[in-house]
Design a protein around this motif. Structure first.
Motif, short mmCIF file in Angstrom:
data_model
loop_
_atom_site.label_atom_id
_atom_site.label_comp_id
_atom_site.label_asym_id
_atom_site.label_seq_id
_atom_site.Cartn_x
_atom_site.Cartn_y
_atom_site.Cartn_z
N ASP A 49 0.84 -1.21 0.00
CA ASP A 49 0.00 0.00 0.00
C ASP A 49 0.87 1.26 0.00
O ASP A 49 0.60 2.23 -0.72
CB ASP A 49 -0.90 0.04 1.24
CG ASP A 49 -2.00 -1.01 1.25
OD1 ASP A 49 -1.97 -1.92 0.39
OD2 ASP A 49 -2.88 -0.93 2.12
N HIS A 50 1.90 1.24 0.83
CA HIS A 50 2.79 2.42 0.91
C HIS A 50 3.50 2.66 -0.42
O HIS A 50 3.67 3.82 -0.84
CB HIS A 50 3.81 2.22 2.03
CG HIS A 50 3.22 2.22 3.41
ND1 HIS A 50 2.18 3.03 3.78
CD2 HIS A 50 3.53 1.48 4.51
CE1 HIS A 50 1.88 2.81 5.06
NE2 HIS A 50 2.68 1.87 5.51
N HIS B 145 2.29 7.30 -6.64
CA HIS B 145 1.37 8.39 -6.98
C HIS B 145 1.99 9.74 -6.64
O HIS B 145 2.01 10.65 -7.47
CB HIS B 145 0.05 8.21 -6.22
CG HIS B 145 -0.90 9.34 -6.40
ND1 HIS B 145 -1.41 9.69 -7.63
CD2 HIS B 145 -1.43 10.23 -5.49
CE1 HIS B 145 -2.23 10.74 -7.48
NE2 HIS B 145 -2.24 11.08 -6.21
N GLU B 146 2.52 9.86 -5.43
CA GLU B 146 3.07 11.14 -4.99
C GLU B 146 4.35 11.51 -5.74
O GLU B 146 4.57 12.67 -6.09
CB GLU B 146 3.35 11.11 -3.48
CG GLU B 146 2.11 10.93 -2.62
CD GLU B 146 1.15 12.12 -2.69
OE1 GLU B 146 1.59 13.22 -3.07
OE2 GLU B 146 -0.04 11.93 -2.36
N THR B 147 5.20 10.52 -5.98
CA THR B 147 6.51 10.79 -6.58
C THR B 147 6.45 10.90 -8.10
O THR B 147 7.05 11.80 -8.69
CB THR B 147 7.51 9.69 -6.18
OG1 THR B 147 7.58 9.61 -4.76
CG2 THR B 147 8.91 10.00 -6.73
N LEU C 7 -5.55 4.16 -7.40
CA LEU C 7 -6.70 4.01 -6.50
C LEU C 7 -6.34 2.89 -5.53
O LEU C 7 -5.66 1.93 -5.92
CB LEU C 7 -7.96 3.61 -7.28
CG LEU C 7 -8.45 4.57 -8.35
CD1 LEU C 7 -9.29 3.83 -9.39
CD2 LEU C 7 -9.26 5.70 -7.72
N LEU C 8 -6.78 3.00 -4.28
CA LEU C 8 -6.54 1.93 -3.32
C LEU C 8 -7.85 1.54 -2.64
O LEU C 8 -8.69 2.40 -2.37
CB LEU C 8 -5.57 2.38 -2.22
CG LEU C 8 -4.12 2.64 -2.63
CD1 LEU C 8 -3.91 4.12 -2.91
CD2 LEU C 8 -3.16 2.17 -1.54
N THR C 9 -7.99 0.25 -2.38
CA THR C 9 -9.13 -0.23 -1.59
C THR C 9 -8.63 -1.22 -0.55
O THR C 9 -7.70 -1.99 -0.81
CB THR C 9 -10.21 -0.91 -2.46
OG1 THR C 9 -9.60 -1.87 -3.34
CG2 THR C 9 -10.97 0.12 -3.29
N ASN C 10 -9.24 -1.17 0.62
CA ASN C 10 -8.94 -2.11 1.70
C ASN C 10 -10.25 -2.77 2.11
O ASN C 10 -11.19 -2.08 2.51
CB ASN C 10 -8.32 -1.38 2.90
CG ASN C 10 -6.99 -0.76 2.56
OD1 ASN C 10 -6.94 0.34 2.01
ND2 ASN C 10 -5.91 -1.44 2.88
N ALA D 66 -11.89 8.63 -7.06
CA ALA D 66 -11.02 9.79 -7.25
C ALA D 66 -9.56 9.35 -7.20
O ALA D 66 -9.16 8.61 -6.30
CB ALA D 66 -11.29 10.82 -6.16
N VAL D 67 -8.77 9.81 -8.14
CA VAL D 67 -7.35 9.44 -8.21
C VAL D 67 -6.64 9.81 -6.91
O VAL D 67 -6.85 10.88 -6.34
CB VAL D 67 -6.68 10.14 -9.40
CG1 VAL D 67 -5.15 9.99 -9.34
CG2 VAL D 67 -7.19 9.57 -10.72
#
Length: 353
Positions: free
Chosen positions: A169-170, A176-178, A184-187, A245-246
């Motif tokens: 996940d990290h 995405h940030e870099t 998109l993430l789902t848990n 949402a991205v």
């Protein structure tokens, strides 16, 4: 031919992945199923759609970045739904290495291949990399119905499995940030339903009951899980990939909390009705066994975000879902008998802690 989206699904021959593949094709999406066909995979899970012109299969390991990039470049998907993972907590206790390799390094290779492919296409804004994860990354909750996991709950993984998923996940958030990869993430909470590999709790209970074997419950059976019917989960995942949402994460829960003991008793009641024993109840076979090392007490999801932002909520109660699941196992003996011969199935794993 015409299709709504083209989606590359990793782990599409697995339990949750195959549910996504079947539902996506039913809704007119083209699907590329990428699976290494390890022990828990079964192409019978997607046999109902394998003949569709919307379906393609590629056997590849997500740890092989060059192979993944070649598949991406060949098929040009609109979205990647990354479900391929090692997911059995007990197996992670016995052999954590493969969980790190598949879940952490495999996700790294997927992200690098997706990024290279996306950049090579001019960084289209419509592309999505959807990473499917678990609520187990958040750790354990107290037995307080007011306390649930939200998307802002700090990570606190307790097993090699959940730690490896937390690491993945990290990585997804970092890409995405870099690099700007549109992720998109789902848990999700605990899944169950048709095609569930016969080493997990619900199929173990059904199949052991039918075989006259002990129904093993860890500890005193008070551990609580939020049960999500797998076809509801597939519906939620497609909702997220279509409308999410991205950069956003969404918790997906079944809104069906039960203790393990309650769950097993419900399964026994269903089996008593549908396949009665000569005498007594299947509940007579319940046996309490030594608890799993580091066994999380409770998982529960607050699904407010996905409900309010995307309009999704589960459609199946746990009682309805368990009825459907038992019916499916009773009707598909040839499917599960073939899998019972695979390595580790039917053995007590995860006691080395």
């Amino acid at each position: 031919m015409e299709f709504a989206m083209k989606i590359l699904v990793t782990g599409g021959a697995g339990f949750i992945g195959s549910a996504v593949v079947r539902l996506a094709i039913a809704r007119g999406h083209a699907v590329v199923n990428v699976d290494a066909l390890t022990y828990a995979a079964c192409l019978d899970n997607v046999a109902s759609v394998a003949g569709s012109p919307l379906y393609a299969f590629e056997q590849a390991d997500i740890r092989d970045g060059a192979a993944i990039l070649a598949i991406l470049d060949r098929h040009q998907p609109d979205a990647v739904m990354h479900l391929a993972a090692e997911s059995h907590v007990d197996r992670s206790i016995d052999g954590p290495g493969v969980f790190i390799e598949t879940n952490v390094m495999g996700t790294y290779q997927m992200l690098q291949a997706a990024r290279q492919h996306w950049e090579g296409r001019g960084r289209p804004g419509t592309f999505r990399f959807h990473h499917i994860s678990t609520d187990e990354v958040f750790g354990s909750l107290p037995h307080d119905p007011q306390v649930k996991f939200t998307e802002d709950t700090p990570y606190d993984p307790r097993s090699p499995y959940s730690a490896s998923k937390a690491g993945s996940d990290h990585l997804v958030r970092a890409w995405h940030e870099t690099y700007g990869l549109p992720v998109l993430l789902t848990n999700c909470s605990n899944n169950y339903g048709p095609f569930h590999f016969p080493e997990k709790l619900i199929p173990v209970i059904i199949l052991n009951a039918l075989a006259g074997k002990a129904l093993p419950i860890y500890g005193d059976g008070s551990n609580i899980r939020d049960w999500l019917y797998v076809e509801d989960h597939a519906d939620a995942l497609l909702t997220v990939v279509e409308k999410g949402a991205v950069g956003r994460s969404y918790n997906i829960g079944g809104e069906n909390e039960r203790t393990n003991l309650e769950l097993v008793r419900t399964l026994c009641e269903i089996l008593d009705r549908k396949r009665p024993k000569a005498s007594g109840s299947y509940a007579d076979q319940i046996t309490f066994v030594t608890d799993r090392p580091g066994h999380d007490a409770r998982y529960a999801i607050d699904p407010t975000r996905i409900r309010t932002e995307l309009g999704w909520r589960p459609s199946v109660t746990v009682e309805e879902g368990l009825e459907r699941t038992v019916d499916w196992y009773l009707a598909n003996e040839s499917w599960w008998r073939a899998l019972q011969n695979r390595e580790g199935v039917g053995q007590r794993l995860g006691v080395k802690g």
